[in-house]
Design a protein around this motif. Structure first.
Motif, PDB file in Angstrom:
ATOM      1  N   VAL A 155      15.423  -2.083  16.701  1.00 21.03           N
ATOM      2  CA  VAL A 155      15.524  -3.007  17.642  1.00 21.03           C
ATOM      3  C   VAL A 155      17.119  -3.822  17.240  1.00 21.03           C
ATOM      4  O   VAL A 155      17.220  -4.238  16.347  1.00 21.03           O
ATOM      5  N   ARG A 156      18.009  -3.698  18.377  1.00 20.00           N
ATOM      6  CA  ARG A 156      19.122  -4.185  18.189  1.00 20.00           C
ATOM      7  C   ARG A 156      19.217  -5.635  18.634  1.00 20.00           C
ATOM      8  O   ARG A 156      18.680  -5.955  19.359  1.00 20.00           O
ATOM      9  N   LYS A 157      19.625  -6.308  17.458  1.00 23.06           N
ATOM     10  CA  LYS A 157      19.785  -7.816  17.725  1.00 23.06           C
ATOM     11  C   LYS A 157      20.830  -8.304  16.697  1.00 23.06           C
ATOM     12  O   LYS A 157      21.330  -7.944  15.747  1.00 23.06           O
ATOM     13  N   ALA A 158      21.775  -9.395  17.257  1.00 23.27           N
ATOM     14  CA  ALA A 158      22.776 -10.267  16.705  1.00 23.27           C
ATOM     15  C   ALA A 158      22.129 -10.807  15.489  1.00 23.27           C
ATOM     16  O   ALA A 158      21.141 -11.324  15.282  1.00 23.27           O
ATOM     17  N   GLY A 159      23.272 -11.008  14.472  1.00 25.02           N
ATOM     18  CA  GLY A 159      22.754 -11.750  13.088  1.00 25.02           C
ATOM     19  C   GLY A 159      22.309 -10.939  12.069  1.00 25.02           C
ATOM     20  O   GLY A 159      22.936  -9.914  11.754  1.00 25.02           O
ATOM     21  N   VAL A 160      21.257 -11.266  11.168  1.00 28.79           N
ATOM     22  CA  VAL A 160      21.110 -10.645  10.091  1.00 28.79           C
ATOM     23  C   VAL A 160      20.498  -9.414  10.443  1.00 28.79           C
ATOM     24  O   VAL A 160      19.722  -9.360  11.123  1.00 28.79           O
ATOM     25  N   THR A 161      20.678  -8.567   9.492  1.00 28.76           N
ATOM     26  CA  THR A 161      20.039  -7.011   9.582  1.00 28.76           C
ATOM     27  C   THR A 161      18.750  -6.990   8.442  1.00 28.76           C
ATOM     28  O   THR A 161      19.017  -7.067   7.419  1.00 28.76           O
ATOM     29  N   SER A 162      17.834  -6.444   9.143  1.00 26.19           N
ATOM     30  CA  SER A 162      16.624  -6.187   8.194  1.00 26.19           C
ATOM     31  C   SER A 162      16.284  -4.789   8.470  1.00 26.19           C
ATOM     32  O   SER A 162      15.952  -4.420   9.600  1.00 26.19           O
ATOM     33  N   ALA A 163      15.802  -3.777   7.436  1.00 23.60           N
ATOM     34  CA  ALA A 163      15.253  -2.664   7.586  1.00 23.60           C
ATOM     35  C   ALA A 163      14.151  -2.559   6.571  1.00 23.60           C
ATOM     36  O   ALA A 163      14.199  -3.248   5.418  1.00 23.60           O
ATOM     37  N   VAL A 164      12.961  -2.050   6.875  1.00 22.33           N
ATOM     38  CA  VAL A 164      11.894  -1.722   6.223  1.00 22.33           C
ATOM     39  C   VAL A 164      11.378  -0.457   6.257  1.00 22.33           C
ATOM     40  O   VAL A 164      11.235   0.089   7.366  1.00 22.33           O
ATOM     41  N   ILE A 165      11.077   0.218   4.888  1.00 22.50           N
ATOM     42  CA  ILE A 165      10.538   1.474   5.088  1.00 22.50           C
ATOM     43  C   ILE A 165       9.359   1.435   4.345  1.00 22.50           C
ATOM     44  O   ILE A 165       8.959   0.588   3.580  1.00 22.50           O
ATOM     45  N   GLY A 166       8.217   2.225   4.664  1.00 20.94           N
ATOM     46  CA  GLY A 166       7.012   2.107   4.121  1.00 20.94           C
ATOM     47  C   GLY A 166       6.077   3.412   4.623  1.00 20.94           C
ATOM     48  O   GLY A 166       6.501   4.192   5.338  1.00 20.94           O
ATOM     49  N   VAL A 167       4.996   3.332   3.997  1.00 22.49           N
ATOM     50  CA  VAL A 167       3.942   4.292   4.375  1.00 22.49           C
ATOM     51  C   VAL A 167       2.778   3.569   4.426  1.00 22.49           C
ATOM     52  O   VAL A 167       2.246   2.939   3.540  1.00 22.49           O
TER      53      VAL A 167
END
Length: 360
Positions: A233-245
């Motif tokens: 999801v492209r969005k201005a500001g802080v970048t968050s990335a989450v990986i998981g299963v």
């Protein structure tokens, strides 16, 4: 908070199937707490957002009292109440002076059995409140990314949005119908803190809790899970990335051990916020590593390193004490290695700076 070492005692004399348990206060106090847990009524259990609206409609007008009277009486008695939602349950909670236990047992019982779900209250109170909660949470990139990870990992059920997001429209009749189907004697559990068990059981027997309708026993649907997918999801500001299963209940201890290993070996972040956790639910859980920062390059580096650690197949036996401490339960019997071949990835922010899932 409840002490991890406290022991609950269960009463068996309550009518129907309502469960009652008590736990001692963690410190001497004149304040008591009651929690009413409506199991399997959380966001996984209904159309997107509808369970949240049902939770937000609690403590409004009942047959015997208006919402304003409930609030004023509670305040005069030095008490307060609130409702909240998880993916599994709706939770009603009241905090009050210990001597006012009978009043709050009656209030909570009446809220479950007498709430009227009036159209104007949905429009003027429940909808604005639920929308504000949703907006406040979704404006935090880490929450938004974790919601996306749930959505792609489970799709339905646990993949439903936690809060009402306005994407669907519901009437007060919809909310009332959901509440009626969800609130039964079998689905309700009452937990008291700093209360006398015998007193609580007696007051519950004399309250509207004893008139809750019986529910039908149903076989729980298996929660389907998916891996190797991503959302960006492209969005201005802080970048968050989450990986998981997604994780089955039987794998929870093993992945708690993996979470401890990753948190201990991931490079120290400079400006990033990092969380490594197993989110536990009734039908499945979700292991994840979340990284958030205003520096998207740092997010990229940390999430890449986290993926390498997860897939390394390292010996985890040295991290069992740390995992037990972090998770609050013993993982001594967990296997010493965990094999992960495919991850899910959700990114909110500068998506160009973060690798795709097949590049991790």
């Amino acid at each position: 908070m409840f002490s991890k070492v406290s022991v609950r005692s269960f009463a068996t004399s309550i009518p129907r199937a309502v469960k009652v348990s008590t736990t001692p206060s963690t410190a001497p106090s004149a304040v008591s707490t009651l929690k009413v847990i409506i199991k399997n009524a959380g966001s996984k259990s209904g159309p997107a957002g509808l369970p949240h609206l049902a939770a937000a409609s609690s403590f409004l007008d009942t047959v015997s009292k208006t919402g304003l009277r409930l609030k004023r009486e509670s305040e005069l008695l030095g008490g307060e109440y609130k409702s909240s939602i998880t993916r599994d349950n709706i939770v009603l909670e009241a905090n009050f002076l210990k001597e006012n236990l009978p009043y709050f047992v009656n209030v909570l019982g009446n809220v479950l059995t007498e709430t009227q779900y009036k159209p104007h209250e949905l429009k003027e109170i429940a909808l604005p409140y639920a929308s504000a909660v949703s907006y406040g949470a979704s404006s935090t990139p880490s929450f938004a990314a974790l919601e996306e990870l749930h959505a792609i990992s489970f799709r339905k059920g646990l993949g439903n949005p936690l809060y009402f997001d306005g994407s669907k429209s519901y009437t007060s009749e919809d909310v009332a119908a959901f509440a009626k189907s969800a609130i039964t004697s079998e689905s309700v559990e009452i937990i008291g803190e700093n209360v006398v068990e015998a007193d609580l059981s007696n007051f519950v027997k004399q309250s509207a809790f004893s008139s809750l309708p019986e529910g039908t026993t149903s076989i729980k649907a298996e929660q389907k899970t998916y891996t190797g997918v991503e959302s960006r999801v492209r969005k201005a500001g802080v970048t968050s990335a989450v990986i998981g299963v997604p994780v089955s209940p039987a794998q929870t201890s093993a992945y708690s051990l993996l979470a401890a290993y990753v948190s201990a070996n991931l490079q120290d972040p400079h400006t990033a916020s990092v969380e490594t956790k197993v989110a536990k639910y009734d039908s499945a859980s979700l292991f994840y590593v979340s990284v958030s920062s205003s520096n998207a390059a740092e997010v990229s580096a940390l999430i890449t390193d986290a993926a390498k650690l997860i897939k390394s197949g390292a010996d985890l036996s040295a991290y069992k004490s740390l995992a037990s401490y972090q998770s609050g339960v013993s993982v001594s019997s967990a296997p010493s290695t965990v094999s992960v071949s495919a991850l899910n990835l959700a990114v909110v922010g500068d998506i160009d700076a973060v690798p795709h899932v097949d590049e991790l």
